[in-house]
Design a protein around this motif. Structure first.
Motif, PDB file in Angstrom:
ATOM      1  N   SER A  15     147.810  49.464   5.541  1.00  0.00           N
ATOM      2  CA  SER A  15     148.409  48.894   4.287  1.00  0.00           C
ATOM      3  C   SER A  15     149.533  48.005   4.604  1.00  0.00           C
ATOM      4  CB  SER A  15     148.725  50.163   3.536  1.00  0.00           C
ATOM      5  OG  SER A  15     149.540  49.783   2.438  1.00  0.00           O
ATOM      6  N   ARG A  16     149.104  46.730   4.058  1.00  0.00           N
ATOM      7  CA  ARG A  16     150.257  45.803   4.175  1.00  0.00           C
ATOM      8  C   ARG A  16     151.609  46.000   3.189  1.00  0.00           C
ATOM      9  NH1 ARG A  16     145.528  42.060   3.490  1.00  0.00           N
ATOM     10  NH2 ARG A  16     145.173  43.120   1.705  1.00  0.00           N
ATOM     11  N   THR A  17     151.281  46.811   2.257  1.00  0.00           N
ATOM     12  CA  THR A  17     152.338  47.342   1.243  1.00  0.00           C
ATOM     13  C   THR A  17     153.066  48.398   2.233  1.00  0.00           C
ATOM     14  OG1 THR A  17     150.741  47.420  -0.521  1.00  0.00           O
ATOM     15  CG2 THR A  17     152.831  48.311  -1.053  1.00  0.00           C
ATOM     16  N   TYR A  84     148.507  46.927  -5.488  1.00  0.00           N
ATOM     17  CA  TYR A  84     148.240  46.441  -6.772  1.00  0.00           C
ATOM     18  C   TYR A  84     146.599  46.717  -7.020  1.00  0.00           C
ATOM     19  CZ  TYR A  84     147.700  43.192 -10.860  1.00  0.00           C
ATOM     20  OH  TYR A  84     147.387  42.409 -12.084  1.00  0.00           O
ATOM     21  N   ASP A 165     144.242  38.391  -0.310  1.00  0.00           N
ATOM     22  CA  ASP A 165     142.692  38.696  -0.232  1.00  0.00           C
ATOM     23  C   ASP A 165     142.148  37.469  -0.313  1.00  0.00           C
ATOM     24  OD1 ASP A 165     143.174  41.223   0.754  1.00  0.00           O
ATOM     25  OD2 ASP A 165     142.592  42.195  -1.345  1.00  0.00           O
TER      26      ASP A 165
HETATM   27  C1  FMN Z   1     140.537  49.675  -5.582  1.00  0.00           C
HETATM   28  C2  FMN Z   1     141.119  48.489  -5.250  1.00  0.00           C
HETATM   29  C3  FMN Z   1     141.417  47.773  -6.457  1.00  0.00           C
HETATM   30  C4  FMN Z   1     142.043  46.583  -6.413  1.00  0.00           C
HETATM   31  N1  FMN Z   1     142.248  45.800  -7.508  1.00  0.00           N
HETATM   32  C5  FMN Z   1     142.975  44.287  -7.458  1.00  0.00           C
HETATM   33  C6  FMN Z   1     143.278  43.491  -8.768  1.00  0.00           C
HETATM   34  O1  FMN Z   1     142.988  44.079  -9.890  1.00  0.00           O
HETATM   35  N2  FMN Z   1     143.714  42.397  -8.672  1.00  0.00           N
HETATM   36  C7  FMN Z   1     144.105  41.892  -7.276  1.00  0.00           C
HETATM   37  O2  FMN Z   1     144.337  40.819  -7.359  1.00  0.00           O
HETATM   38  N3  FMN Z   1     143.674  42.596  -6.303  1.00  0.00           N
HETATM   39  C8  FMN Z   1     143.261  43.843  -6.103  1.00  0.00           C
HETATM   40  N4  FMN Z   1     142.828  44.555  -5.089  1.00  0.00           N
HETATM   41  C9  FMN Z   1     143.208  44.003  -3.876  1.00  0.00           C
HETATM   42  C10 FMN Z   1     144.754  44.623  -3.345  1.00  0.00           C
HETATM   43  O3  FMN Z   1     145.644  44.352  -4.428  1.00  0.00           O
HETATM   44  C11 FMN Z   1     145.168  43.947  -1.970  1.00  0.00           C
HETATM   45  O4  FMN Z   1     144.100  44.033  -1.071  1.00  0.00           O
HETATM   46  C12 FMN Z   1     146.295  44.615  -1.536  1.00  0.00           C
HETATM   47  O5  FMN Z   1     147.078  43.908  -0.600  1.00  0.00           O
HETATM   48  C13 FMN Z   1     146.008  46.043  -0.805  1.00  0.00           C
HETATM   49  O6  FMN Z   1     147.287  46.597  -0.379  1.00  0.00           O
HETATM   50  P1  FMN Z   1     147.371  47.489   0.824  1.00  0.00           P
HETATM   51  O7  FMN Z   1     146.878  46.295   1.900  1.00  0.00           O
HETATM   52  O8  FMN Z   1     148.893  47.712   1.001  1.00  0.00           O
HETATM   53  O9  FMN Z   1     146.363  48.279   0.856  1.00  0.00           O
HETATM   54  C14 FMN Z   1     142.440  45.816  -5.183  1.00  0.00           C
HETATM   55  C15 FMN Z   1     141.927  46.596  -3.906  1.00  0.00           C
HETATM   56  C16 FMN Z   1     141.378  47.783  -4.240  1.00  0.00           C
HETATM   57  C17 FMN Z   1     141.057  48.494  -2.878  1.00  0.00           C
END
Ligand code: FMN
Length: 187
Positions: A15-17, A84, A165
């Motif tokens: 997780s980047r967060t 998010y 992404d």
């Molecule tokens: C279930 C799910 C729902 C997501 N919904 C959105 C969204 O509504 N809008 C968006 O821009 N990205 C969305 N994303 C992408 C994530 O916001 C993005 O990959 C984020 O950096 C994930 O954080 P992490 O690396 O901490 O897991 C979603 C990803 C997942 C897995």
């Protein structure tokens, strides 16, 4: 001073967060981290609501069902990390808040029916990352602001990295503004 870190970064070490949260928390003393995914919390069932109401009525505040609520109310500072997802945050964070939010622990009603917060923390730092761009629609952040108000926590500090992404995105460049914001908050 205890900092409670509610970790809703369900992808764990990928997780980047979570990476941003770790940068924010680095070197902070007395951080208590709860990995919300690992707690396997279920949404409150009807039976649990009845049980909890009974314990509230009895004033049985040491019951296990109130433990997350006491921990949240007593923290000196709170950090929430959540990516998010679908315009807000992973559902595990909502389920956690259901269990935290308890009348007469995190808030109460005054004699003139006003909701008044009872939590000790002066701020919540809410850290998130987004695949695309929030574009004013981070209902997760708005929800946390509303919840903080209900708990009597006057400030929510918001850090978000966007565009992670997007095809061809330079992740380090996407994270840079959030890292700068974190450095400022820590200074
Ligand atoms: C279930 C799910 C729902 C997501 N919904 C959105 C969204 O509504 N809008 C968006 O821009 N990205 C969305 N994303 C992408 C994530 O916001 C993005 O990959 C984020 O950096 C994930 O954080 P992490 O690396 O901490 O897991 C979603 C990803 C997942 C897995």
């Amino acid at each position: 001073m205890t900092t409670l870190f509610a970790n809703a970064c369900v992808r764990g070490d990928d997780s980047r967060t979570l990476g941003l949260c770790r940068e924010y928390l680095e070197g902070m003393p007395d951080v208590v981290e709860i990995d919300l995914g690992a707690l396997n919390l279920r949404p409150l069932s009807g039976e649990e609501v009845s049980y909890r109401m009974q314990k509230q009525a009895e004033g049985a505040w040491d019951d296990e069902i109130f433990s997350l609520s006491h921990q949240f109310a007593e923290a000196d500072d709170i950090v929430i990390g959540a990516p998010y997802w679908d315009l807000s945050f992973p559902s595990v964070l909502k389920v956690y808040i259901e269990r935290v939010s308890v009348c007469d622990i995190t808030f109460h009603y005054t004699d003139d029916a006003r909701c008044e917060g009872l939590c000790r923390a002066k701020s919540i730092t809410y850290i998130s990352t987004c695949g695309g761009f929030v574009q004013g629609a981070d209902f997760g952040h708005e929800y946390i602001v509303g919840f903080a108000t209900m708990c009597g926590i006057p400030e929510v500090r918001y850090v978000v990295a966007e565009g992670l992404d997007v095809v061809g995105a330079n992740i380090e460049e996407c994270l840079a503004p959030a890292r700068a914001a974190i450095a400022k908050l820590r200074s």
